[in-house]
Design an enzyme around this catalytic site. Sequence first.
Site, PDB file in Angstrom:
ATOM      1  N   GLY A 187      -3.574  -3.739   8.270  1.00 56.95           N
ATOM      2  CA  GLY A 187      -2.452  -4.793  10.169  1.00 56.95           C
ATOM      3  C   GLY A 187      -1.227  -5.794   9.729  1.00 56.95           C
ATOM      4  O   GLY A 187      -1.193  -7.082  10.291  1.00 56.95           O
TER       5      GLY A 187
ATOM      6  N   ASP B 161      -4.539   3.190  -2.026  1.00 57.18           N
ATOM      7  CA  ASP B 161      -5.904   4.003  -1.200  1.00 57.18           C
ATOM      8  C   ASP B 161      -5.722   5.726  -1.412  1.00 57.18           C
ATOM      9  O   ASP B 161      -5.159   6.772  -1.580  1.00 57.18           O
ATOM     10  CB  ASP B 161      -4.833   3.956   0.204  1.00 57.18           C
TER      11      ASP B 161
ATOM     12  N   MET C 256      -8.700   8.421  -0.067  1.00 55.51           N
ATOM     13  CA  MET C 256      -9.243   8.906   1.534  1.00 55.51           C
ATOM     14  C   MET C 256      -9.714  10.432   0.778  1.00 55.51           C
ATOM     15  O   MET C 256      -8.495  11.398   0.105  1.00 55.51           O
ATOM     16  CB  MET C 256      -8.642   9.243   2.579  1.00 55.51           C
TER      17      MET C 256
ATOM     18  N   MET D 270     -12.161   4.942  -0.825  1.00 60.08           N
ATOM     19  CA  MET D 270     -12.790   4.973   0.700  1.00 60.08           C
ATOM     20  C   MET D 270     -13.024   7.230  -0.185  1.00 60.08           C
ATOM     21  O   MET D 270     -12.961   8.184   1.148  1.00 60.08           O
ATOM     22  CB  MET D 270     -11.414   5.723   2.069  1.00 60.08           C
TER      23      MET D 270
ATOM     24  N   HIS E 139      -1.360  -1.181  -4.498  1.00 57.11           N
ATOM     25  CA  HIS E 139      -2.644  -0.604  -3.953  1.00 57.11           C
ATOM     26  C   HIS E 139      -2.553   0.144  -3.428  1.00 57.11           C
ATOM     27  O   HIS E 139      -1.819   1.450  -2.967  1.00 57.11           O
ATOM     28  CB  HIS E 139      -2.517  -1.492  -2.320  1.00 57.11           C
TER      29      HIS E 139
ATOM     30  N   SER F 244       0.900  -1.628   0.445  1.00 50.22           N
ATOM     31  CA  SER F 244       0.124   0.138  -0.122  1.00 50.22           C
ATOM     32  C   SER F 244       0.963   1.245  -0.552  1.00 50.22           C
ATOM     33  O   SER F 244       1.569   1.559   0.786  1.00 50.22           O
ATOM     34  CB  SER F 244      -0.878  -0.219   1.114  1.00 50.22           C
TER      35      SER F 244
ATOM     36  N   GLY G  18       1.192  -2.264   3.651  1.00 46.69           N
ATOM     37  CA  GLY G  18       2.072  -0.280   4.037  1.00 46.69           C
ATOM     38  C   GLY G  18       2.790  -0.713   4.627  1.00 46.69           C
ATOM     39  O   GLY G  18       4.174  -0.570   4.579  1.00 46.69           O
ATOM     40  N   SER G  19       3.113  -0.516   6.033  1.00 43.52           N
ATOM     41  CA  SER G  19       4.266   0.289   6.865  1.00 43.52           C
ATOM     42  C   SER G  19       4.430  -1.172   6.997  1.00 43.52           C
ATOM     43  O   SER G  19       5.845  -1.116   7.330  1.00 43.52           O
ATOM     44  CB  SER G  19       2.811   0.524   8.252  1.00 43.52           C
TER      45      SER G  19
ATOM     46  N   ASP H 279      -6.830  -6.848   3.700  1.00 42.58           N
ATOM     47  CA  ASP H 279      -6.516  -4.744   4.560  1.00 42.58           C
ATOM     48  C   ASP H 279      -6.003  -4.007   5.995  1.00 42.58           C
ATOM     49  O   ASP H 279      -7.452  -4.354   6.670  1.00 42.58           O
ATOM     50  CB  ASP H 279      -7.099  -4.002   3.217  1.00 42.58           C
TER      51      ASP H 279
ATOM     52  N   HIS I 194      -8.461   0.898  -4.595  1.00 40.07           N
ATOM     53  CA  HIS I 194      -8.969   1.413  -3.178  1.00 40.07           C
ATOM     54  C   HIS I 194      -9.576   2.907  -2.605  1.00 40.07           C
ATOM     55  O   HIS I 194      -9.489   3.546  -2.396  1.00 40.07           O
ATOM     56  CB  HIS I 194      -8.407   0.589  -2.476  1.00 40.07           C
TER      57      HIS I 194
ATOM     58  N   MET J  77     -11.388  -5.373   5.343  1.00 36.03           N
ATOM     59  CA  MET J  77     -10.990  -4.320   6.156  1.00 36.03           C
ATOM     60  C   MET J  77     -10.881  -5.439   7.474  1.00 36.03           C
ATOM     61  O   MET J  77     -11.033  -6.147   8.163  1.00 36.03           O
ATOM     62  CB  MET J  77     -10.988  -3.221   6.495  1.00 36.03           C
TER      63      MET J  77
ATOM     64  N   PHE K 101      -6.178   5.129   8.240  1.00 38.01           N
ATOM     65  CA  PHE K 101      -4.765   4.942   8.561  1.00 38.01           C
ATOM     66  C   PHE K 101      -4.089   3.548   8.107  1.00 38.01           C
ATOM     67  O   PHE K 101      -4.943   3.173   8.581  1.00 38.01           O
ATOM     68  CB  PHE K 101      -4.573   5.089  10.107  1.00 38.01           C
ATOM     69  N   GLY K 102      -2.721   3.883   7.580  1.00 33.22           N
ATOM     70  CA  GLY K 102      -1.985   3.259   7.863  1.00 33.22           C
ATOM     71  C   GLY K 102      -1.222   3.014   9.347  1.00 33.22           C
ATOM     72  O   GLY K 102      -1.657   3.654  10.221  1.00 33.22           O
TER      73      GLY K 102
HETATM   74  C1  DX5 Z   1      -6.780   1.765   5.481  1.00 32.06           C
HETATM   75  C2  DX5 Z   1      -5.833   1.009   4.334  1.00 32.06           C
HETATM   76  C3  DX5 Z   1      -5.066   0.229   3.810  1.00 32.06           C
HETATM   77  C4  DX5 Z   1      -3.179   1.156   4.834  1.00 32.06           C
HETATM   78  C5  DX5 Z   1      -2.833  -0.170   5.414  1.00 32.06           C
HETATM   79  O1  DX5 Z   1      -7.606   2.708   5.724  1.00 32.06           O
HETATM   80  O2  DX5 Z   1      -7.010   0.964   3.623  1.00 32.06           O
HETATM   81  O3  DX5 Z   1      -3.936   0.404   2.774  1.00 32.06           O
HETATM   82  O4  DX5 Z   1      -2.360   1.527   3.920  1.00 32.06           O
HETATM   83  O5  DX5 Z   1      -1.845  -0.165   6.162  1.00 32.06           O
HETATM   84  P1  DX5 Z   1      -0.984  -1.002   7.215  1.00 32.06           P
HETATM   85  O6  DX5 Z   1      -0.684  -1.904   5.952  1.00 32.06           O
HETATM   86  O7  DX5 Z   1       0.153  -0.094   7.710  1.00 32.06           O
HETATM   87  O8  DX5 Z   1      -2.438  -0.891   8.354  1.00 32.06           O
HETATM   88 ZN    ZN Z   2      -6.372   0.046   1.128  1.00 29.75          ZN
END
Ligand code: DX5
Ligand code: ZN
Length: 228
Positions: A184, A37, A39, A71, A35, A10, A204-205, A182, A69, A140, A146-147
Amino acid sequence: MSRTCRIAPSLLSADFARLGEEVRSIVAAGADLVHFDVMDNHYVPNLTVGPLVCEAIRPHASGVPIDVHLMVEPVDRIVPDFAKAGATFVSFHPEASRHVDRTIALIRESGCRPGLVFNPSTPLDWLDWTLPKLDLVLLMAVNPGFGGQAFIPHTLAKLAEARRRIDAERARSGREILLEVDGGVKVDNIRAIALAGADTFVAGSAVFGAKDYRATIAAMRAEVAAAV
Ligand code: DX5
Ligand code: ZN
């Protein structure tokens, strides 16, 4: 048994000042999907990027599909823009669309592959009349926005239920539908997530927070391959 495994880093956790380079790095490191995102500070309490940035990164993805994705609320106005910007998958949250079936059709008609996204508390009932029209189901494992949040454990049971529904649909129609998770996802929990039924993993992280993207993606793949 070797399992299907698609890793989708992500970009939310990438260095946005060097986004093209970050996309090239994850592609070189073996990403299966990029990926992306989106927002809007309305459907979710954060603001990211739109079709212009999607279009700008596309040449850097070297043909690796872009997994958008959404949002955002409303959804429909922005869908054709992402199709023009080169999105392959476009997923949205059913709560954000007044007419879910119409939005799925719009994504398909625009030339993209539709996905439906389920928040942690959103029931899978939304699949009852949509699954035959979807190419992707995204669960989800965190609340969106947020990541870097922690994986919500009940997602495992929900993945197992989604897996059952997707397998039944595949037996009926022969169509492949991706089951993506998606939020954690880390090297140390991805095996359990794969065992629960996911085949596509957003991280992501876990990827962008690592020094070595390639080693992290390889470690994730090895964990999924070891799931029996
Ligand atoms: C959150 C995003 C995710 C996010 C995941 O709303 O949809 O894609 O980047 O980040 P991690 O992998 O750090 O949980
Ligand atoms: Zn996402």
